[in-house]
Design a protein around this motif. Sequence first.
Motif, PDB file in Angstrom:
ATOM      1  N   UNK A  65       0.642  -1.466   0.032  1.00 27.62           N
ATOM      2  CA  UNK A  65       0.129  -0.154  -0.260  1.00 27.62           C
ATOM      3  C   UNK A  65       0.815   1.658   0.098  1.00 27.62           C
ATOM      4  N   UNK A  66       0.317   2.220   0.967  1.00 21.90           N
ATOM      5  CA  UNK A  66       1.620   3.759   0.076  1.00 21.90           C
ATOM      6  C   UNK A  66       2.046   3.718   1.590  1.00 21.90           C
ATOM      7  N   UNK A  67       1.911   3.341   2.378  1.00 15.74           N
ATOM      8  CA  UNK A  67       3.101   3.001   4.005  1.00 15.74           C
ATOM      9  C   UNK A  67       4.086   2.443   2.799  1.00 15.74           C
ATOM     10  N   UNK A  68       4.341   1.284   2.733  1.00 11.42           N
ATOM     11  CA  UNK A  68       5.032   0.552   1.742  1.00 11.42           C
ATOM     12  C   UNK A  68       5.481   0.863   0.226  1.00 11.42           C
ATOM     13  N   UNK A  69       5.017   2.297  -0.014  1.00  4.40           N
ATOM     14  CA  UNK A  69       5.457   2.952  -1.498  1.00  4.40           C
ATOM     15  C   UNK A  69       6.915   3.910  -0.297  1.00  4.40           C
ATOM     16  N   UNK A  70       6.165   4.626   0.150  1.00  6.57           N
ATOM     17  CA  UNK A  70       6.652   5.951   0.365  1.00  6.57           C
ATOM     18  C   UNK A  70       8.184   5.014   1.062  1.00  6.57           C
ATOM     19  N   UNK A  71       8.189   3.836   2.282  1.00  5.62           N
ATOM     20  CA  UNK A  71       9.838   3.308   2.560  1.00  5.62           C
ATOM     21  C   UNK A  71       9.494   3.188   1.019  1.00  5.62           C
ATOM     22  N   UNK A  72       9.602   2.365  -0.205  1.00  6.09           N
ATOM     23  CA  UNK A  72      10.788   1.994  -0.902  1.00  6.09           C
ATOM     24  C   UNK A  72      11.272   3.329  -1.635  1.00  6.09           C
ATOM     25  N   UNK A 126       7.906   9.317  -9.173  1.00  5.80           N
ATOM     26  CA  UNK A 126       8.785   8.901  -7.277  1.00  5.80           C
ATOM     27  C   UNK A 126       8.207  10.272  -7.126  1.00  5.80           C
ATOM     28  N   UNK A 127       8.191  11.784  -7.596  1.00  6.75           N
ATOM     29  CA  UNK A 127       7.769  12.731  -6.842  1.00  6.75           C
ATOM     30  C   UNK A 127       6.612  12.949  -6.257  1.00  6.75           C
ATOM     31  N   UNK A 128       5.686  11.989  -6.975  1.00  5.76           N
ATOM     32  CA  UNK A 128       3.940  12.147  -6.282  1.00  5.76           C
ATOM     33  C   UNK A 128       3.920  11.482  -5.117  1.00  5.76           C
ATOM     34  N   UNK A 129       4.807  10.595  -4.826  1.00  2.00           N
ATOM     35  CA  UNK A 129       5.384   9.810  -3.895  1.00  2.00           C
ATOM     36  C   UNK A 129       5.917  10.175  -2.394  1.00  2.00           C
ATOM     37  N   UNK A 130       6.936  10.819  -2.489  1.00  2.38           N
ATOM     38  CA  UNK A 130       8.064  11.630  -1.675  1.00  2.38           C
ATOM     39  C   UNK A 130       7.098  12.842  -1.662  1.00  2.38           C
TER      40      UNK A 130
END
Length: 81
Positions: A1-8, A55-59
Amino acid sequence: GQRAAFRAADRALPLLQPGKSLRFALLTEGKDPDDFVREFGKTGFEQVLSTATNLVEIIWRGHFHLTHLIHRRKELLLLKN
């Protein structure tokens, strides 16, 4: 999910080189790629890949989420006191 994407995204930043970036295919919470393909098939998975988030959107989302959590915690501490 979102948290995994933030960590990655956080882990990937030091590894990126000029001219390179990442995109994140966010799956339904709690599903890994194998589960997702079994349920939605190759076409469903390809659709998720075609709408992957850069990547920019995830950050940005991660920063906004963290800022919101910090603000919310401060509000709760004020209410508690």
